[in-house]
Structures are given as structure tokens and as C-alpha cells.
Design an enzyme around this catalytic site. Structure first.
Site, short mmCIF file in Angstrom:
data_model
loop_
_atom_site.label_atom_id
_atom_site.label_comp_id
_atom_site.label_asym_id
_atom_site.label_seq_id
_atom_site.Cartn_x
_atom_site.Cartn_y
_atom_site.Cartn_z
N LYS A 1 33.70 45.19 38.55
CA LYS A 1 34.00 46.61 38.34
C LYS A 1 35.30 47.13 38.96
O LYS A 1 35.74 48.24 38.62
CB LYS A 1 32.84 47.47 38.89
CG LYS A 1 31.57 47.34 38.10
CD LYS A 1 31.72 47.96 36.73
CE LYS A 1 30.58 47.64 35.81
NZ LYS A 1 30.99 47.29 34.47
N TYR B 1 26.97 47.06 32.90
CA TYR B 1 27.96 45.97 32.87
C TYR B 1 29.09 46.27 31.88
O TYR B 1 30.26 45.99 32.16
CB TYR B 1 27.28 44.63 32.53
CG TYR B 1 28.14 43.44 32.86
CD1 TYR B 1 28.18 42.93 34.16
CD2 TYR B 1 28.93 42.82 31.89
CE1 TYR B 1 28.98 41.84 34.48
CE2 TYR B 1 29.73 41.73 32.20
CZ TYR B 1 29.75 41.25 33.50
OH TYR B 1 30.55 40.19 33.82
N HIS C 1 33.34 38.86 24.98
CA HIS C 1 32.05 38.29 25.38
C HIS C 1 30.95 39.29 25.04
O HIS C 1 30.98 40.42 25.50
CB HIS C 1 32.02 38.02 26.89
CG HIS C 1 32.75 36.76 27.25
ND1 HIS C 1 32.35 35.93 28.27
CD2 HIS C 1 33.85 36.19 26.73
CE1 HIS C 1 33.17 34.89 28.35
NE2 HIS C 1 34.10 35.03 27.42
N PRO D 1 32.74 42.31 44.16
CA PRO D 1 33.10 41.91 42.79
C PRO D 1 31.93 41.51 41.89
O PRO D 1 32.14 41.21 40.71
CB PRO D 1 34.06 40.73 43.01
CG PRO D 1 33.77 40.24 44.37
CD PRO D 1 33.25 41.38 45.18
N TYR E 1 25.92 34.24 36.37
CA TYR E 1 25.75 34.75 37.74
C TYR E 1 24.48 34.10 38.28
O TYR E 1 23.39 34.32 37.72
CB TYR E 1 25.57 36.27 37.75
CG TYR E 1 26.80 37.06 37.38
CD1 TYR E 1 27.16 37.28 36.04
CD2 TYR E 1 27.59 37.64 38.36
CE1 TYR E 1 28.28 38.02 35.71
CE2 TYR E 1 28.72 38.41 38.03
CZ TYR E 1 29.05 38.59 36.71
OH TYR E 1 30.15 39.33 36.38
P1 RFL Z 1 45.83 46.59 44.01
O1 RFL Z 1 45.69 45.61 42.92
O2 RFL Z 1 45.41 46.19 45.38
O3 RFL Z 1 47.35 47.07 44.02
C1 RFL Z 1 47.87 47.86 45.07
C2 RFL Z 1 49.36 47.58 45.14
O4 RFL Z 1 49.93 48.40 46.17
C3 RFL Z 1 50.81 47.61 46.95
N1 RFL Z 1 50.95 48.23 48.30
C4 RFL Z 1 51.98 49.03 48.64
N2 RFL Z 1 53.04 49.48 47.94
C5 RFL Z 1 53.91 50.31 48.57
N3 RFL Z 1 53.76 50.69 49.88
C6 RFL Z 1 52.71 50.26 50.61
N4 RFL Z 1 52.58 50.64 51.89
C7 RFL Z 1 51.76 49.40 50.01
N5 RFL Z 1 50.63 48.80 50.41
C8 RFL Z 1 50.15 48.09 49.38
C9 RFL Z 1 50.17 46.24 46.97
O5 RFL Z 1 51.12 45.22 47.28
C10 RFL Z 1 49.64 46.15 45.55
O6 RFL Z 1 50.59 45.59 44.65
O7 RFL Z 1 45.02 47.95 43.68
P2 RFL Z 1 44.78 48.65 42.26
O8 RFL Z 1 46.05 48.72 41.48
O9 RFL Z 1 44.02 49.88 42.55
O10 RFL Z 1 43.86 47.63 41.44
C11 RFL Z 1 42.55 47.33 41.87
C12 RFL Z 1 42.16 45.90 41.47
O11 RFL Z 1 43.19 45.02 41.88
C13 RFL Z 1 40.83 45.47 42.09
O12 RFL Z 1 39.89 46.52 42.04
C14 RFL Z 1 40.21 44.24 41.35
O13 RFL Z 1 41.02 43.11 41.49
C15 RFL Z 1 38.81 43.92 41.90
N6 RFL Z 1 38.21 42.73 41.30
C16 RFL Z 1 37.64 42.78 40.04
N7 RFL Z 1 37.68 43.92 39.32
C17 RFL Z 1 37.17 43.95 38.04
O14 RFL Z 1 37.22 45.02 37.39
N8 RFL Z 1 36.61 42.84 37.43
C18 RFL Z 1 36.54 41.65 38.11
O15 RFL Z 1 36.09 40.69 37.52
C19 RFL Z 1 37.03 41.59 39.46
N9 RFL Z 1 37.00 40.46 40.16
C20 RFL Z 1 38.19 41.53 42.02
C21 RFL Z 1 37.57 40.40 41.41
C22 RFL Z 1 38.77 41.43 43.27
C23 RFL Z 1 38.72 40.24 43.95
N10 RFL Z 1 39.35 40.20 45.23
C24 RFL Z 1 40.17 39.16 45.67
C25 RFL Z 1 39.38 41.38 46.06
C26 RFL Z 1 37.51 39.21 42.07
C27 RFL Z 1 38.06 39.12 43.35
C28 RFL Z 1 37.92 37.80 44.04
C1 PHB Z 2 36.44 36.52 37.57
O1 PHB Z 2 36.54 35.92 36.49
O2 PHB Z 2 37.30 36.42 38.45
C2 PHB Z 2 35.25 37.38 37.80
C3 PHB Z 2 34.36 37.59 36.77
C4 PHB Z 2 33.24 38.37 36.99
C5 PHB Z 2 33.03 38.94 38.23
C6 PHB Z 2 33.94 38.75 39.25
C7 PHB Z 2 35.05 37.95 39.05
O3 PHB Z 2 31.92 39.70 38.43
#
Ligand code: RFL
Ligand code: PHB
Length: 404
Positions: free
Chosen positions: A308, A395, A83, A304, A212
Site C-alpha cells: 500500500k 487489496y 494480476h 509493506p 503471501y
Molecule cells: P520516497 O520514495 O521515500 O521518496 C522521498 C524522496 O525524498 C528525498 N529526500 C529529500 N529530498 C530533499 N531534501 C531532503 N531533506 C530529503 N530527504 C529525503 C529522498 O531521497 C527520496 O528520493 O517517498 P514517496 O515519494 O512518498 O514514495 C513512497 C514509496 O516510496 C513507499 O511508500 C513504497 O516504496 C512502499 N512500499 C510499497 N508500496 C506499495 O504501494 N506497494 C508495494 O508493493 C510496496 N512494497 C514498499 C514495498 C517499501 C519497501 N521498503 C524498502 C520501505 C517494499 C519495500 C521493501
Molecule cells: C514487491 O513486489 O516488492 C511487493 C509486492 C507485494 C507486497 C510488498 C512488496 O505486499
């Protein structure tokens, strides 16, 4: 605290014990294994559960480069979508941020976190590196000594992993950060008074770029996973339950928050996933405690709105991977104490951007003053080259700090 010792424990040794098999843990494990650095991943949930979490969708260039370095970039490059811009919507109109033109050719990649995690899991299965899923009672021991270890139970068998270093990649609710005495860690937090309700649907995205939207009714985001898979979000109340939101209510609300053209061309369909996520800014300082490092969501959370979270996790991984590589290959022990300081500089700048994007796009109150200030701010930023460049630079992702 020493691990309980008993003949019933299965004892293993590795160089780096990695707690958590999210993107942080799996990417770190993969990069280390390619350098011949032995590691064991210990994850609390099952592989299916880990893969069922629908999360991030946007990868910065630095994240993409790191995935290629980890030799898991092939499917991303084939199936991901580059993108070179996105749109901000306010006052019923769309203003495009041309990432490519404003940053000297940088872009982002739309490729889901689920796919990144799957690619990393597959690579780990093929390489034969050891992982334990569905591990219970994971506990960290002696990380302030030269002999740290991790204990856990898997399939009823108790295990102890003795290691040189522990990487706490276990997310916001994990055990690693909680193992640090409260007096040794400082926590910074802001909880926002709303959440995001997200749905996934097998429909073509309303636009080929992300939108957005700031709206008097609240924020909305149009995103995607592919040409036939859309991801949409609307700001919702923290008291809302998923069951309060029928698909019809969701589509009506989304449509009402989009500019007319986009609303008219929105194609709706049944949701295949629907969930509510709270929004939070959070940073733990420091991120290193003796021989234990906090990585990714274990150390920080961003709302989110700037896409990031995963990208910030990847930049922590980049820093820790290079510190450990230099430690094992050149015996550079001096860099270990610099992990926090290097990561936190980038983290706070990214926290700032995510907080700012959240603050200009969401409805915080019924107060019309706040809405007008947001509109003025959006108008100002999108009509100024300097303003648009600031948004674009952040971004696509701020540069990584090189280790010298
Ligand atoms: P995770 O993915 O939470 O993984 C942590 C893992 O540790 C396990 N765990 C354990 N394992 C052993 N012993 C324990 N006691 C434990 N406790 C927990 C868990 O089961 C899990 O498997 O952390 P990690 O690896 O640091 O990754 C971070 C990302 O997942 C997170 O920052 C992103 O998903 C955030 N996020 C977004 N980030 C982006 O860069 N771009 C995006 O577009 C974006 N959109 C989002 C998002 C997060 C969202 N939510 C639901 C929070 C959109 C949403 C809606
Ligand atoms: C997504 O596609 O899940 C998404 C994209 C951009 C964001 C957050 C989530 O800023």
C-alpha cells in the site's frame, strides 16, 4: 524562520516548490506541469541513487489511472502485468483471493516503483521543468506566512526558491515533517519486532500470482517484476545483517516456508539485490501546515504486507493535485484546509488493512497460541465470501474521495 539573505544566493520563483523526487514528488510535479502550474523539484540524492532503490511492485487501479492522467502510463500498460488474484498460504495449502470476481472486475498491476520513477523522471526531463538533484542543506521557511520559500545548496551554489506552496514529498526521513514544531503535530507509531529480507533474482517467478505465506518459521512473500525477474521476501530478525544471509540460506529458508508444490518448483539463482527493511506503521496528523503539505511517506508509513505505501502516496497526490488545480484555475482557496481531513480518512483505513495483513501473516513470538489464532483467522476469512471480499476490496484499493 526567514532564509538567510545574501547577494550570494541565487533567487528563483515558482508556484509550487516540491521537496523530494520519489514517486510522490515527481507525480505531483508532472500533474501540475500538465495543468500549466509551475513547479521546481528539489531532491537530496542523485538520480541514479533514487532509481537504485528497489521498493514497491503492486499498483492499485487508482494509481494506474493517475499515472495515465499524468501521461506516463504507456510503458506501464505495455510492460506491466495485470494480476486478477493472489494467494494466501497457511497450514501447507494455498487459498486464492480472486480479486476480479470479488470486486466486480477490479485488478492490480505488477510494475515496479523503479520503473514508475524512471518514467516520471524521463517525462520531466522532456518537459524541461526544473529539478535539482544532490541538493544539500534543504530548509523550509515561512510556510505559515503568505511568502514561503525553500533554501538549499546545489553544486556549491546557494539557492532560494520563493513559492506559493511547499509540497513535502521527502519521505519518512525528510526535512519537511521535521520543520513543524512538535507541539503542532501528533505522531502515531507502531514498530514491529521483525524486518523483511528481500532479494531480486533473474529467475522465473515460482507462481504467476503473488503468494503471501504464513508459516511457523515466519512470513514469506513471492512476488515478481517480470517473467524473468523475481522478488522474494522472508521475515527476519531486526538484528540480522544482509551478510548473515548467503543466497543459499535465503533460498532454503524461503523454500521451508512455502507449500510443498511451490517449494518443489522454486527456481533459484544468484541474487542481484539483497536488503533488509524494518516494518513500521506511522501517521502524522495533520498533514497541512499553512502553505506546506506533507505527501506520501513524509506523512505516513505502512508495513509493506498490503502493498500500500506507494498507492497511498498516489492518493495523497491525487487530492493535493486537485486542490491546487482548483486553487489556480478557479481560485478555490477553501479546499486547502480540507487536505488533511480528506487524505487521513483513506490513510487510516489503509493503515488498518496493512496492520491487519501484517498481524495475521507474521510470527510475533514462539507462542503456539498466536500461530493457531492466525491459522483460524486465515481459515475463517478464506472460507467466507464476506471475508474474501473484504480482503479483495482492500487489496485492489479503496475508492478516492471526490472534491466538490
Ligand atoms: P520516497 O520514495 O521515500 O521518496 C522521498 C524522496 O525524498 C528525498 N529526500 C529529500 N529530498 C530533499 N531534501 C531532503 N531533506 C530529503 N530527504 C529525503 C529522498 O531521497 C527520496 O528520493 O517517498 P514517496 O515519494 O512518498 O514514495 C513512497 C514509496 O516510496 C513507499 O511508500 C513504497 O516504496 C512502499 N512500499 C510499497 N508500496 C506499495 O504501494 N506497494 C508495494 O508493493 C510496496 N512494497 C514498499 C514495498 C517499501 C519497501 N521498503 C524498502 C520501505 C517494499 C519495500 C521493501
Ligand atoms: C514487491 O513486489 O516488492 C511487493 C509486492 C507485494 C507486497 C510488498 C512488496 O505486499
Amino acid at each position: 524562520m526567514r532564509p538567510p539573505s545574501s547577494a550570494k544566493h541565487k533567487l528563483m520563483k515558482t508556484q509550487v516548490a516540491i521537496i523530494g523526487a520519489g514517486p510522490s514528488g515527481l507525480l505531483l510535479g508532472r500533474l501540475l506541469e500538465l495543468q500549466g502550474i509551475d513547479n521546481i523539484v528539489i531532491e537530496a540524492k542523485s538520480p541514479d541513487y533514487v532509481l537504485s532503490r528497489i521498493r514497491a511492485g503492486v499498483l492499485e487501479q487508482g494509481t494506474q489511472t493517475l499515472l495515465r492522467e499524468a501521461k506516463v502510463g504507456e510503458r506501464m500498460d505495455r510492460e506491466g502485468h495485470v494480476h486478477d488474484g493472489f494467494a494466501l498460504s497457511f497450514l501447507g495449502r494455498l487459498e486464492r483471493i480472486d480479486l476480479h470476481a470479488l470486486t466486480g472486475g477490479k485488478t492490480v498491476m505488477v510494475y515496479g516503483q523503479t520503473e514508475v520513477t524512471k518514467d516520471l523522471m524521463d517525462a520531466r526531463t522532456q518537459s524541461g521543468s526544473l529539478s535539482f538533484y544532490s541538493a544539500d542543506d534543504v530548509a523550509l521557511h515561512d510556510f505559515h506566512s503568505d511568502h514561503p520559500s525553500v533554501s538549499f545548496t546545489s553544486n556549491g551554489q546557494k539557492h532560494i526558491v520563493e513559492c506559493d506552496y511547499i509540497a513535502g514529498c521527502d519521505g519518512f526521513h525528510g526535512v519537511s515533517r521535521k520543520s513543524v514544531p512538535p507541539e503542532s503535530i501528533r505522531l502515531f507509531e507502531r514498530v514491529y519486532p521483525f524486518g523483511w529480507l528481500g532479494i531480486l533474482s533473474r529467475t522465473p517467478p515460482v507462481s504467476h500470482e503473488l503468494i503471501y505465506a504464513n508459516h511457523e518459521r515466519g512470513f514469506a512473500l513471492c512476488s515478481m517484476r517480470s517473467s524473468m525477474l523475481s522478488r522474494y521476501y522472508v521475515q527476519c530478525s531486526l538484528d540480522d545483517k544482509v551478510d548473515d544471509w548467503s543466497d543459499q540460506r535465503f533460498w532454503d529458508e524461503l523454500r521451508s516456508r512455502l507449500p510443498e508444490d511451490a517449494a518443489a518448483s522454486l527456481i533459484t539463482g544468484p541474487s542481484i539485490e539483497k536488503s533488509i527493511a524494518p516494518l513500521r506503521s506511522f501517521v502524522a496528523e495533520p498533514m497541512q501546515f499553512g502553505r506546506m503539505f506533507l505527501v506520501g511517506d513524509a506523512a505516513h508509513i505502512v508495513p509493506p504486507t498490503g502493498a500500500k505505501g506507494l498507492n497511498l502516496a498516489a492518493s495523497d497526490v491525487y487530492t493535493l493535485y486537485n486542490i491546487l488545480r482548483l486553487r489556480y484555475q478557479q481560485n478555490r482557496v477553501d479546499l486547502i484546509a480540507r487536505y488533511s481531513e480528506i487524505c487521513l480518512r483513506r490513510i487510516w483505513k489503509t493503515e488498518r488493512f496493512s496492520w491487519w495483513m501484517t498481524s495475521i501473516l507474521h510470527k510475533f513470538s514462539d507462542d503456539g497460541f498466536n500461530q493457531r489464532i492466525q491459522e483460524a483467522e486465515l481459515e475463517y476469512y478464506t472460507s467466507s465470501l464476506a471475508g474474501k471480499t473484504t480482503i479483495a476490496e482492500n487489496y485492489v484499493g479503496l475508492p478516492y474521495e471526490a472534491l466538490e
